[in-house]
Motif scaffolding. Structure first.
Motif: not given
Lengths: 142, 152
Positions: B4-8, B10, B76
Motif C-alpha cells: 500500500d503506497q499510502s504507507f510512504v 509513515r 497492515q
C-alpha cells in the motif's frame, strides 16, 4: 576524530592497501551470535538449498563489515568514516569444507571533496564474483 | 501483492533505548576479526579523542534492523518477510556509536516500489542518543521477491 592520513597526501586514484578476509562456517556462526541475525541461510545448508541458494551464504552485513576495514585500517580512526553504503549484488557462498571462502577487497580514492573529505570507492569480490556494488565511503582525513 | 503506497512517509514511534556496552562492542569486533584497539581499549579510544571505546561502523545495524521490525512486521503493511532479501545498506554518521550510549531509533518508510512483481521497501532509521543528539542515520532497502519467478 584523529585520522592518520592527511588530506593533502592523497589524490583521486590513490589506492588503499588491499586486503583478503577469510570466512568459514565458524565465522558465520560467530557473526550470527554477535549481530543477532540467526537467519538459517547463514548456517543451515539444507535450508539454504531449499530456498534456492547454492549453499550457505555469508551475511551481507558481514561482508559490509569486512570491506570497510580496508578504510578504517588506512584512516587509523574508524570515526573517520562519515558515510558508508553498499549494494548487495551477489552472495558470498561459504562451503562446509573447512576452507570456506575469501572476500577480496580493494579501494581507491575516487574524489577529493570539501572539508578534508574524500570519497573512497570499494570493490569486494568472492570466487571471482563482485559481491558488493556501489560500495562507497566518505572519509574525513587529517 | 503490491504494498500500500499510502504507507510512504509513515513514521513509527521511537524504540526503547538500547544501551551499548563495551563487551557487546568487543564481541562484535571479534566476530568480524577486527583487532582495532579503538573497539576494545578505552585508553586507545581516548587517544583518538573518544570518551570510551567506539563501535565498528556497521555495528549499529543490529539496533536499526531490530527497530525496522516494527515496519516489517506491521500487519497492515503486509510484507511477506519470508521472501525478503537485503538490497542496499547505507549509513551517515554524525559521530561513532560508543560504549555507554543509550540509543533510540525512529523508523520511517521512505519509499515503496513495485518492480517485476517484487516489492521494494526503503526504511530510514534515525538514531539519537538520550540527550537527543543525532548519532547516525541508517537506510535499509529490502526486496520482497515475487512469489513466482517473474523477471530478473
Amino acid at each position: 576524530m584523529t585520522a592518520k592520513i592527511a588530506y593533502a597526501e592523497v589524490e583521486a586514484g590513490t589506492e588503499l592497501p588491499a586486503r583478503t578476509f577469510p570466512v568459514t562456517r565458524a565465522t558465520l556462526v560467530q557473526y550470527a551470535g554477535a549481530s543477532g541475525d540467526f537467519n538459517p541461510i547463514h548456517w543451515n545448508e539444507k535450508f539454504a538449498v531449499e530456498v534456492g541458494l547454492p549453499d550457505v551464504i555469508a551475511h551481507g552485513m558481514f561482508t559490509m563489515a569486512e570491506a570497510i576495514r580496508v578504510v578504517t585500517d588506512w584512516a587509523g580512526d574508524p570515526a573517520a568514516v562519515v558515510e558508508y553504503g553498499v549494494r548487495f549484488t551477489k552472495p558470498v557462498v561459504v562451503p562446509n569444507d573447512g576452507v570456506g571462502a575469501l572476500i577480496e577487497v580493494s579501494a581507491k580514492v575516487a574524489a577529493k571533496l570539501d572539508d578534508n573529505l574524500v570519497r573512497v570507492d570499494l570493490t569486494a569480490t568472492s570466487a571471482g564474483q563482485k559481491v558488493l556494488g556501489m560500495s562507497r565511503a566518505v572519509v574525513r582525513l587529517a | 501483492m503490491a504494498l500500500d503506497q499510502s504507507f510512504v512517509g509513515r513514521t513509527y514511534p521511537p524504540t526503547a533505548p538500547y544501551e551499548v556496552g563495551r563487551e557487546k562492542i568487543r564481541e562484535f569486533a571479534e566476530a568480524i576479526g577486527d583487532a582495532n584497539p579503538a573497539y576494545t581499549d578505552p585508553e586507545a579510544a581516548k587517544e583518538l579523542g573518544h570518551p570510551d571505546v567506539i563501535a565498528p561502523p556497521t555495528f549499529v545495524f543490529a539496533i536499526t534492523f531490530k527497530a525496522a521490525g516494527q515496519v516489517i512486521e506491521d500487519p497492515q503493511l503486509g510484507l511477506d518477510y519470508s521472501r525478503v532479501v537485503h538490497g542496499d545498506q547505507k549509513f551517515a554518521y554524525t559521530r561513532p556509536v560508543r560504549a555507554g550510549d543509550r540509543l533510540a531509533v525512529t523508523s520511517t518508510i521512505e519509499a515503496i516500489k513495485s518492480m517485476a512483481g517484487n516489492d521494494i521497501l526503503d526504511i530510514r532509521g534515525e538514531v539519537h542518543d538520550e540527550t537527543g543528539e543525532h548519532v547516525v542515520t541508517a537506510w535499509t532497502k529490502l526486496v520482497s521477491r515475487a512469489p513466482e519467478e517473474v523477471g530478473p
